[in-house]
Design an enzyme around this catalytic site. Structure first.
Site, PDB file in Angstrom:
ATOM      1  N   TRP A 241       0.820  -1.210   0.000  1.00 46.93           N
ATOM      2  CA  TRP A 241       0.000   0.000   0.000  1.00 46.93           C
ATOM      3  C   TRP A 241       0.857   1.264   0.000  1.00 46.93           C
ATOM      4  O   TRP A 241       0.547   2.233  -0.697  1.00 46.93           O
ATOM      5  CB  TRP A 241      -0.968   0.012   1.175  1.00 46.93           C
ATOM      6  CG  TRP A 241      -1.985  -1.094   1.104  1.00 46.93           C
ATOM      7  CD1 TRP A 241      -2.144  -2.115   1.981  1.00 46.93           C
ATOM      8  CD2 TRP A 241      -2.964  -1.310   0.066  1.00 46.93           C
ATOM      9  NE1 TRP A 241      -3.163  -2.947   1.573  1.00 46.93           N
ATOM     10  CE2 TRP A 241      -3.679  -2.471   0.405  1.00 46.93           C
ATOM     11  CE3 TRP A 241      -3.299  -0.627  -1.111  1.00 46.93           C
ATOM     12  CZ2 TRP A 241      -4.716  -2.975  -0.394  1.00 46.93           C
ATOM     13  CZ3 TRP A 241      -4.329  -1.115  -1.907  1.00 46.93           C
ATOM     14  CH2 TRP A 241      -5.021  -2.277  -1.537  1.00 46.93           C
TER      15      TRP A 241
ATOM     16  N   ASP B 251      -1.526   6.777   6.170  1.00 48.07           N
ATOM     17  CA  ASP B 251      -2.574   5.867   5.750  1.00 48.07           C
ATOM     18  C   ASP B 251      -2.835   4.944   6.950  1.00 48.07           C
ATOM     19  O   ASP B 251      -2.004   4.113   7.288  1.00 48.07           O
ATOM     20  CB  ASP B 251      -2.101   5.056   4.534  1.00 48.07           C
ATOM     21  CG  ASP B 251      -3.110   3.996   4.097  1.00 48.07           C
ATOM     22  OD1 ASP B 251      -4.167   3.848   4.751  1.00 48.07           O
ATOM     23  OD2 ASP B 251      -2.834   3.308   3.086  1.00 48.07           O
TER      24      ASP B 251
ATOM     25  N   LYS C 132     -12.155  -1.584   6.934  1.00 48.14           N
ATOM     26  CA  LYS C 132     -11.479  -2.436   7.915  1.00 48.14           C
ATOM     27  C   LYS C 132     -12.037  -2.190   9.327  1.00 48.14           C
ATOM     28  O   LYS C 132     -12.495  -3.107   9.974  1.00 48.14           O
ATOM     29  CB  LYS C 132      -9.972  -2.192   7.897  1.00 48.14           C
ATOM     30  CG  LYS C 132      -9.230  -2.906   6.782  1.00 48.14           C
ATOM     31  CD  LYS C 132      -9.273  -2.198   5.460  1.00 48.14           C
ATOM     32  CE  LYS C 132      -8.605  -2.992   4.356  1.00 48.14           C
ATOM     33  NZ  LYS C 132      -7.824  -2.164   3.457  1.00 48.14           N
TER      34      LYS C 132
HETATM   35  C1  PLP Z   1      -7.236  -1.762   2.293  1.00 49.01           C
HETATM   36  C2  PLP Z   1      -6.140  -0.755   2.295  1.00 49.01           C
HETATM   37  C3  PLP Z   1      -6.031   0.218   1.290  1.00 49.01           C
HETATM   38  C4  PLP Z   1      -6.953   0.256   0.095  1.00 49.01           C
HETATM   39  O1  PLP Z   1      -8.188   0.714   0.418  1.00 49.01           O
HETATM   40  P1  PLP Z   1      -9.286   0.990  -0.739  1.00 49.01           P
HETATM   41  O2  PLP Z   1     -10.399   1.588   0.025  1.00 49.01           O
HETATM   42  O3  PLP Z   1      -9.595  -0.332  -1.356  1.00 49.01           O
HETATM   43  O4  PLP Z   1      -8.681   1.918  -1.707  1.00 49.01           O
HETATM   44  C5  PLP Z   1      -5.035   1.143   1.401  1.00 49.01           C
HETATM   45  N1  PLP Z   1      -4.171   1.132   2.431  1.00 49.01           N
HETATM   46  C6  PLP Z   1      -4.225   0.207   3.394  1.00 49.01           C
HETATM   47  C7  PLP Z   1      -3.244   0.226   4.512  1.00 49.01           C
HETATM   48  C8  PLP Z   1      -5.213  -0.772   3.356  1.00 49.01           C
HETATM   49  O5  PLP Z   1      -5.284  -1.707   4.315  1.00 49.01           O
END
Ligand code: PLP
Length: 360
Positions: A100, A171, A195
């Site tokens: 990511w 993030d 999540k």
């Molecule tokens: C799941 C995830 C993403 C992607 O999220 P989307 O909503 O599918 O774009 C980005 N960063 C992390 C750390 C994730 O766990």
């Protein structure tokens, strides 16, 4: 059969939230209509989005210097929106701790330069590079980290500081609201909701208001500017009303449980139990280094790929679902976000013991 869903995302939501949403689905608050059917400008929805925002502010103890906004496009759109608004041809530092982070840094290249200040890629992302090894750019536009690496199963135990004057951007898609931390030291925090917060497609963004003024309005389309969301209460256009509603319910649930201190305690206990079991077993292995182990995504393997597949299939039969590792890394992964109760960990460990005995 009781199902414990270990999906990395979209992940399980608290049972109480699902039940309340079901109860209100066809008749929200006596309106005679479901929340999906109500105008975002009407008297029913405004209090919902206000409550979602107020809950996030309260849980994180956020100062008024920050805006809390709701944006569509998930975390991945933030990979682009951040440099689009904050980079302006400059250089941003990225710490590459997994798939990511890597994807995030790639989007910066459209708007300036992404300096990879540190990376654990050569070690298959099995750790977080030590803060004192990072090669930071003086005067960087921002420093970007991924607080929890959902695929590799690593997590910053202590969230780092950026150099003075450099906004820290994180993030936090897979560990937001799972533990106590000082949100006020960040420039921008973002998280895809699926999540720990609610439905996929929605991103929660917490941004220091002065950073939103960096956007070059002659170059950035209206819907992609942070200022548009801040000035319009996330309602320049129709917001993802159902997602915001579920996020309000999830954050209500967090407050009812005692906020981040209480969640941190239970999340630590859940992870300690599972890692403790893995460490005591010679059958299962986890590749992640001790201090950097994620308390949200526990990555592990059996002795071989065939047994991994058998493990996932047999676990599924007894109601322990979605334990397959990410397609990029294989093996197994148990995602144990806020909504996973301790009973789920106990059921998983009991199954793992049985599987080990039968397959040793
Ligand atoms: C799941 C995830 C993403 C992607 O999220 P989307 O909503 O599918 O774009 C980005 N960063 C992390 C750390 C994730 O766990």
């Amino acid at each position: 059969m009781k199902i414990y869903n270990f999906s990395a995302g979209p992940a399980m939501l608290p049972t109480e939230v699902m039940q309340l949403a079901q109860k209100e689905f066809t008749d929200y608050s006596g309106s005679g209509s479901g929340i999906l059917e109500l105008s975002h400008r009407g008297k029913f929805f405004q209090p919902v989005i206000d409550r979602a925002e107020a809950n996030v502010r309260k849980i994180l103890n956020l100062s008024d210097d920050f805006a809390v906004i709701f944006v569509q496009g998930g975390a991945s759109m933030q990979f682009a929106m951040i440099p689009m608004n904050l980079l302006n041809g400059g250089t941003a530092d990225y710490v590459d701790t997994g798939v990511w982070s890597n994807k995030a840094s790639k989007e910066a290249k459209y708007f300036g330069t992404a300096n990879i200040a540190a990376s654990s890629r050569d070690d298959k992302y099995d750790h977080i590079p030590a803060r004192d090894t990072w090669k930071l750019t003086p005067g960087a536009a921002y420093l970007h980290i991924t607080s929890n690496n959902t695929i590799a199963g690593t997590q910053y135990r202590d969230l780092p500081d950026a150099p003075a004057g450099v906004p820290l951007v994180a993030d936090m898609s897979s560990d937001i609201l799972s533990r106590r931390f000082d949100a006020n030291k960040f420039g921008l925090i973002y998280a895809g909701a699926q999540k720990n917060l609610g439905p996929a497609g929605l991103a929660l963004v917490i941004i220091r208001k002065d950073l939103a003024a960096r956007t070059d309005e002659s170059k950035v389309p209206t819907m992609l500017r942070y200022s548009t969301y801040i000035e319009n209460g996330s309602m320049f256009n129709t917001p993802p009303t159902f997602g915001v509603y579920i996020l309000a319910l999830v954050t209500d649930w967090i407050l009812q449980r005692g906020g981040l201190a209480a969640l941190e305690e239970i999340n630590n206990a859940k992870a300690a139990k599972l890692y403790g079991f893995l460490d005591g077993s010679s059958f299962y292995q986890t590749p992640v280094k001790g201090g950097d182990r994620s308390r949200m995504n526990v990555v592990f393997r059996t002795p071989n790929d065939e047994l991994d597949a058998k493990f996932v299939a047999e676990a599924n039969k007894v109601g322990l679902t979605q334990l397959k590792g990410h397609r990029l890394v294989g093996g197994c992964r148990a995602s144990i976000y806020n909504a996973m109760p301790m009973e789920g960990i106990d059921a998983l460990i009991a199954f793992m013991k049985k599987f080990e005995t039968e397959n040793k």
